[in-house]
Scaffold this motif. Structure first.
Motif, mmCIF file in Angstrom:
data_model
loop_
_atom_site.group_PDB
_atom_site.id
_atom_site.type_symbol
_atom_site.label_atom_id
_atom_site.label_comp_id
_atom_site.label_asym_id
_atom_site.label_seq_id
_atom_site.Cartn_x
_atom_site.Cartn_y
_atom_site.Cartn_z
ATOM 1 N N ALA A 170 18.195 8.851 27.386
ATOM 2 C CA ALA A 170 17.419 9.320 26.686
ATOM 3 C C ALA A 170 17.739 11.034 27.398
ATOM 4 O O ALA A 170 18.195 12.269 26.315
ATOM 5 N N VAL A 171 18.979 10.956 28.727
ATOM 6 C CA VAL A 171 20.253 11.704 27.842
ATOM 7 C C VAL A 171 20.675 12.285 27.222
ATOM 8 O O VAL A 171 21.217 13.407 26.316
ATOM 9 N N LEU A 172 21.136 11.944 26.837
ATOM 10 C CA LEU A 172 22.284 12.111 25.555
ATOM 11 C C LEU A 172 20.824 12.115 24.028
ATOM 12 O O LEU A 172 21.707 12.600 23.927
ATOM 13 N N GLY A 173 20.154 11.326 24.552
ATOM 14 C CA GLY A 173 19.209 11.914 23.204
ATOM 15 C C GLY A 173 18.489 13.434 23.539
ATOM 16 O O GLY A 173 18.834 14.072 22.200
ATOM 17 N N ILE A 174 18.381 14.170 24.352
ATOM 18 C CA ILE A 174 17.710 15.047 24.723
ATOM 19 C C ILE A 174 19.589 16.480 24.641
ATOM 20 O O ILE A 174 19.003 17.155 23.362
ATOM 21 N N LEU A 190 19.842 19.261 21.217
ATOM 22 C CA LEU A 190 20.141 20.176 21.424
ATOM 23 C C LEU A 190 20.969 20.818 20.503
ATOM 24 O O LEU A 190 20.959 22.300 20.015
ATOM 25 N N ILE A 191 21.865 20.052 20.475
ATOM 26 C CA ILE A 191 22.938 19.752 19.411
ATOM 27 C C ILE A 191 22.907 20.307 18.250
ATOM 28 O O ILE A 191 22.758 21.208 17.263
ATOM 29 N N ALA A 192 21.794 19.408 17.422
ATOM 30 C CA ALA A 192 21.214 19.449 16.960
ATOM 31 C C ALA A 192 19.866 20.718 16.092
ATOM 32 O O ALA A 192 20.318 21.260 14.994
ATOM 33 N N TRP A 226 21.633 23.885 17.318
ATOM 34 C CA TRP A 226 22.370 24.431 16.950
ATOM 35 C C TRP A 226 22.540 24.219 15.616
ATOM 36 O O TRP A 226 23.184 25.229 14.892
ATOM 37 N N ARG A 227 23.102 23.214 15.277
ATOM 38 C CA ARG A 227 23.166 23.270 14.226
ATOM 39 C C ARG A 227 22.518 23.218 13.284
ATOM 40 O O ARG A 227 22.983 23.235 11.291
ATOM 41 N N LEU A 228 21.352 23.049 13.103
ATOM 42 C CA LEU A 228 20.055 23.604 11.797
ATOM 43 C C LEU A 228 20.053 24.897 11.866
ATOM 44 O O LEU A 228 18.592 25.320 11.529
ATOM 45 N N HIS A 229 20.654 25.573 13.188
ATOM 46 C CA HIS A 229 19.954 27.436 12.869
ATOM 47 C C HIS A 229 20.142 27.925 11.740
ATOM 48 O O HIS A 229 19.345 28.813 11.347
ATOM 49 N N GLU A 230 20.963 27.263 10.983
ATOM 50 C CA GLU A 230 21.501 28.075 9.604
ATOM 51 C C GLU A 230 20.674 27.281 8.818
ATOM 52 O O GLU A 230 19.831 27.326 8.010
ATOM 53 N N PRO A 231 20.417 25.865 8.101
ATOM 54 C CA PRO A 231 20.192 25.294 7.250
ATOM 55 C C PRO A 231 18.587 24.667 7.354
ATOM 56 O O PRO A 231 17.841 24.847 6.065
ATOM 57 N N ALA A 232 18.461 24.998 8.394
ATOM 58 C CA ALA A 232 16.699 24.832 8.719
ATOM 59 C C ALA A 232 16.806 25.798 10.196
ATOM 60 O O ALA A 232 16.076 24.921 10.826
ATOM 61 N N PRO A 233 16.162 26.713 9.850
ATOM 62 C CA PRO A 233 15.945 27.384 11.414
ATOM 63 C C PRO A 233 14.919 26.931 11.488
ATOM 64 O O PRO A 233 14.048 26.952 13.194
ATOM 65 N N LEU A 234 13.252 26.724 10.815
ATOM 66 C CA LEU A 234 12.382 26.416 11.154
ATOM 67 C C LEU A 234 12.255 24.569 12.200
ATOM 68 O O LEU A 234 11.957 24.793 13.180
ATOM 69 N N SER A 271 15.425 24.200 13.896
ATOM 70 C CA SER A 271 15.569 24.662 15.238
ATOM 71 C C SER A 271 14.521 25.290 16.448
ATOM 72 O O SER A 271 15.036 24.772 17.708
ATOM 73 N N PHE A 272 13.839 25.754 15.694
ATOM 74 C CA PHE A 272 12.390 26.669 16.644
ATOM 75 C C PHE A 272 12.064 25.301 17.361
ATOM 76 O O PHE A 272 11.527 25.655 17.781
ATOM 77 N N GLY A 273 11.628 24.057 15.878
ATOM 78 C CA GLY A 273 10.549 23.673 16.495
ATOM 79 C C GLY A 273 11.429 23.187 18.316
ATOM 80 O O GLY A 273 10.436 22.776 19.115
#
Length: 313
Positions: free
Chosen positions: A243-247, A251-253, A255-263, A265-267
């Motif tokens: 579960a910790v690794l999943g959280i 968070l990494i996702a 950050w990585r989706l901040h540009e290609p999929a902002p929505l 990242s927002f979610g």
């Protein structure tokens, strides 16, 4: 007011809670619709009015009927959660409207200030989760608006707004906790688990919340969840480390989706941010379904949007 007109008759209290929930459904629609249009405007996307309207409508309807929201409506005391969410939604709507106005070179500062000077105190007086409004606004700003505006003065004002209402209060809170360590420790005096055990258990609880939101069943939902096993270490139970690794992966996702999929990242950030108070270090009970009342929008909005977008293509 309920007591004045109806005494202690439960029906009147539940009816009032239902009315608040229905009002919140309209506010959820308004929030999603405004955010969709702001998102399209900021990233120059071809999202037509129908797509934004269909997405917002579906999110609002699903949210209104979500089984995980049942305790927020029929458990009378959780009016504190639904009413705090009402004012929080008003704050988010006011902020998005003001930011769109600024992006269109129109006056919008007064509605931005309205979100924190009026709606945040109102929400916090209902329940402490109202204090998360600056965090929600920061997530919206960082993922959708990106601190950009046509005028330099507007950009400076936006940064100053978050310095005053988000960064400085957060620093003050950390300083207070450092100077008063008993503030956290004392909240565990009557609990059967420690601070460390709660921090280890909550990632598992977060994944349970996600399951209940996406795949609700009668067997999994309940007013109380006293059968949740407390995590004693990262490997006891073994699902703790997963579960910790999943959280961390979420968070990494984000950050990585901040540009290609902002929505998307927002979610992710909206959902996790919504749990940052009641599912973190405070010595509260481990699990309650009503804690997902507002944060679940971080799951529903991106999911519905991408499904609608796929159906249009």
């Amino acid at each position: 007011i309920n007591y004045y007109f109806s005494g202690l008759t439960p029906f009147a209290y539940k009816l009032t809670n239902l009315a608040i929930h229905l009002i919140n459904g309209f506010l959820v629609f308004s929030f999603c619709y405004l955010l969709m249009n702001a998102y399209a405007q900021r990233f120059l996307l071809q999202i037509n009015i129908n797509t934004a309207g269909i997405t917002a409508s579906l999110v609002a309807v699903i949210w209104l009927l979500q089984p995980v929201n049942l305790s927020s409506v029929l458990y009378v005391v959780q009016r504190m959660a639904s009413l705090a969410s009402l004012f929080t939604l008003c704050a988010l709507i006011a902020y998005i409207y003001g930011r769109v106005q600024l992006n269109n070179n129109r006056p919008g500062g007064w509605t931005i200030l309205l979100s924190t000077l009026v709606f945040m105190p109102a929400a916090a007086l209902c329940k402490e989760i109202g204090l998360l409004i600056p965090l929600y606004l920061l997530i919206i700003e960082a993922t959708v608006f990106r601190f950009q505006a046509p005028k330099a003065s507007s950009r400076h004002a936006i940064r100053g707004f978050f310095l005053v209402f988000a960064i400085l209060p957060a620093c003050a809170l950390l300083a207070y906790i450092a100077a008063n360590p008993g503030f956290i420790a004392n909240s565990y005096n009557w609990r059967e688990f420690t601070l460390a055990e709660r921090l280890l258990t909550e990632p598992r609880v977060i994944w349970s919340y996600i399951q209940w939101i996406l795949i609700p069943t009668n067997e999994s939902l309940s007013l109380f969840h006293d059968d949740i096993v407390v995590s004693k270490s990262f490997i006891n139970p073994i699902t703790t480390s997963l579960a910790v690794l999943g959280i961390a992966a979420l968070l990494i996702a984000a950050w990585r989706l901040h540009e290609p999929a902002p929505l998307a990242s927002f979610g992710i950030l909206f959902f996790l941010g919504g749990h940052s108070m009641e599912s973190s270090f405070l010595g509260l009970e481990l699990v309650h379904e009503h804690r997902n009342y507002l944060p679940q929008l971080g799951i529903l909005l991106p999911l519905i949007y991408y499904l609608v977008k796929m159906s249009d293509s």
